[in-house]
Scaffold this motif. Structure first.
Motif, PDB file in Angstrom:
ATOM      1  N   ILE A 119       0.839  -1.205   0.000  1.00  0.00           N
ATOM      2  CA  ILE A 119       0.000   0.000   0.000  1.00  0.00           C
ATOM      3  C   ILE A 119       0.870   1.251   0.000  1.00  0.00           C
ATOM      4  O   ILE A 119       0.646   2.191  -0.771  1.00  0.00           O
ATOM      5  CB  ILE A 119      -0.969  -0.012   1.208  1.00  0.00           C
ATOM      6  N   LEU A 120       1.902   1.274   0.846  1.00  0.00           N
ATOM      7  CA  LEU A 120       2.783   2.443   0.929  1.00  0.00           C
ATOM      8  C   LEU A 120       3.613   2.621  -0.341  1.00  0.00           C
ATOM      9  O   LEU A 120       3.896   3.751  -0.741  1.00  0.00           O
ATOM     10  CB  LEU A 120       3.690   2.350   2.155  1.00  0.00           C
ATOM     11  N   GLU A 121       3.998   1.527  -0.981  1.00  0.00           N
ATOM     12  CA  GLU A 121       4.737   1.637  -2.240  1.00  0.00           C
ATOM     13  C   GLU A 121       3.874   2.267  -3.329  1.00  0.00           C
ATOM     14  O   GLU A 121       4.373   3.023  -4.153  1.00  0.00           O
ATOM     15  CB  GLU A 121       5.228   0.268  -2.709  1.00  0.00           C
ATOM     16  N   ALA A 145      -5.350   5.415   8.685  1.00  0.00           N
ATOM     17  CA  ALA A 145      -6.718   4.894   8.829  1.00  0.00           C
ATOM     18  C   ALA A 145      -7.134   4.093   7.597  1.00  0.00           C
ATOM     19  O   ALA A 145      -7.789   3.051   7.720  1.00  0.00           O
ATOM     20  CB  ALA A 145      -7.697   6.037   9.074  1.00  0.00           C
ATOM     21  N   ASP A 146      -6.758   4.571   6.414  1.00  0.00           N
ATOM     22  CA  ASP A 146      -7.084   3.842   5.178  1.00  0.00           C
ATOM     23  C   ASP A 146      -6.310   2.526   5.093  1.00  0.00           C
ATOM     24  O   ASP A 146      -6.858   1.496   4.675  1.00  0.00           O
ATOM     25  CB  ASP A 146      -6.787   4.688   3.946  1.00  0.00           C
ATOM     26  N   ILE A 147      -5.028   2.568   5.475  1.00  0.00           N
ATOM     27  CA  ILE A 147      -4.226   1.342   5.474  1.00  0.00           C
ATOM     28  C   ILE A 147      -4.835   0.342   6.448  1.00  0.00           C
ATOM     29  O   ILE A 147      -4.991  -0.847   6.124  1.00  0.00           O
ATOM     30  CB  ILE A 147      -2.758   1.647   5.852  1.00  0.00           C
ATOM     31  N   ALA A 148      -5.189   0.818   7.630  1.00  0.00           N
ATOM     32  CA  ALA A 148      -5.778  -0.051   8.656  1.00  0.00           C
ATOM     33  C   ALA A 148      -7.039  -0.735   8.134  1.00  0.00           C
ATOM     34  O   ALA A 148      -7.237  -1.942   8.347  1.00  0.00           O
ATOM     35  CB  ALA A 148      -6.080   0.760   9.910  1.00  0.00           C
ATOM     36  N   ALA A 163      -6.078   1.485  13.589  1.00  0.00           N
ATOM     37  CA  ALA A 163      -5.005   2.396  13.203  1.00  0.00           C
ATOM     38  C   ALA A 163      -3.773   2.283  14.098  1.00  0.00           C
ATOM     39  O   ALA A 163      -2.636   2.370  13.615  1.00  0.00           O
ATOM     40  CB  ALA A 163      -5.524   3.837  13.188  1.00  0.00           C
ATOM     41  N   ALA A 164      -3.965   2.095  15.408  1.00  0.00           N
ATOM     42  CA  ALA A 164      -2.819   2.072  16.333  1.00  0.00           C
ATOM     43  C   ALA A 164      -1.819   0.955  16.007  1.00  0.00           C
ATOM     44  O   ALA A 164      -0.616   1.215  15.908  1.00  0.00           O
ATOM     45  CB  ALA A 164      -3.302   1.971  17.779  1.00  0.00           C
ATOM     46  N   PRO A 165      -2.267  -0.299  15.812  1.00  0.00           N
ATOM     47  CA  PRO A 165      -1.277  -1.335  15.494  1.00  0.00           C
ATOM     48  C   PRO A 165      -0.625  -1.129  14.116  1.00  0.00           C
ATOM     49  O   PRO A 165       0.543  -1.449  13.924  1.00  0.00           O
ATOM     50  CB  PRO A 165      -2.037  -2.647  15.549  1.00  0.00           C
ATOM     51  N   VAL A 166      -1.372  -0.562  13.179  1.00  0.00           N
ATOM     52  CA  VAL A 166      -0.787  -0.285  11.862  1.00  0.00           C
ATOM     53  C   VAL A 166       0.291   0.782  11.993  1.00  0.00           C
ATOM     54  O   VAL A 166       1.375   0.658  11.427  1.00  0.00           O
ATOM     55  CB  VAL A 166      -1.877   0.130  10.844  1.00  0.00           C
ATOM     56  N   SER A 167       0.023   1.799  12.758  1.00  0.00           N
ATOM     57  CA  SER A 167       1.005   2.855  12.984  1.00  0.00           C
ATOM     58  C   SER A 167       2.267   2.286  13.637  1.00  0.00           C
ATOM     59  O   SER A 167       3.393   2.630  13.237  1.00  0.00           O
ATOM     60  CB  SER A 167       0.391   3.948  13.857  1.00  0.00           C
ATOM     61  N   ARG A 168       2.096   1.403  14.619  1.00  0.00           N
ATOM     62  CA  ARG A 168       3.254   0.775  15.280  1.00  0.00           C
ATOM     63  C   ARG A 168       4.044  -0.083  14.306  1.00  0.00           C
ATOM     64  O   ARG A 168       5.275  -0.077  14.314  1.00  0.00           O
ATOM     65  CB  ARG A 168       2.801  -0.064  16.477  1.00  0.00           C
TER      66      ARG A 168
END
Length: 146
Positions: free
Chosen positions: A11-13, A21-24, A31-36
């Motif tokens: 997704i980031l690539e 939030a969108d990635i999560a 969102a919190a675990p994705v951010s970590r």
């Protein structure tokens, strides 16, 4: 790294500015675990940096590739030191066979390109060059970029 980390990287690539939030939502986590996870990927060096892909045709810049042939007395580490001092060189590759190396150059126009190639030739260690000007490019991750 697990499958979720790989999904996040994909997704980031495609778009490094995708909100967490969108990635999560896409990887089915909050969102919190994705951010970590993203922070861990950054700290570990898996994510080296974030870049902007510029349309060279619209920016007024020119990309070119120059093949470099070296004198027998020079090794590629020595060439790497020389090339790093040329700010227009964006990438440097040592390659098997002939030529010895390939550089990607970004300049403002053809005259600027000639000056850069001449700078590399004047080292006395480069015995030959062949330059190819990029007319159009396509990047699997960015699509049409010029």
């Amino acid at each position: 790294m697990d499958d979720i980390d790989h999904e996040i990287l994909t997704i980031l690539e495609a778009n490094a500015r995708t909100p967490v939030a969108d990635i999560a939502r896409q990887v089915r986590l909050s969102a919190a675990p994705v951010s970590r996870r993203i922070e861990r990927l950054e700290r570990s060096g898996v994510i080296k940096r974030y870049v902007t892909i510029v349309d060279r045709g619209l920016s007024g810049q020119l990309d070119a590739f120059t093949e470099i042939r070296l004198s027998g007395a020079m090794d590629t580490a020595e060439l790497s030191d020389i090339i790093r001092k040329v700010p227009e060189v964006r990438q440097f590759f040592t390659i098997a066979g002939d030529p010895d190396a390939l550089v990607r150059i970004r300049v403002s126009d053809v005259d600027h390109l000639q000056r850069v190639v001449n700078t590399m030739r004047r080292t006395g260690k480069v015995t030959g060059t062949k330059t190819l000007i990029v007319m159009h490019s396509w990047d699997r991750d960015a699509g049409d970029v010029s």
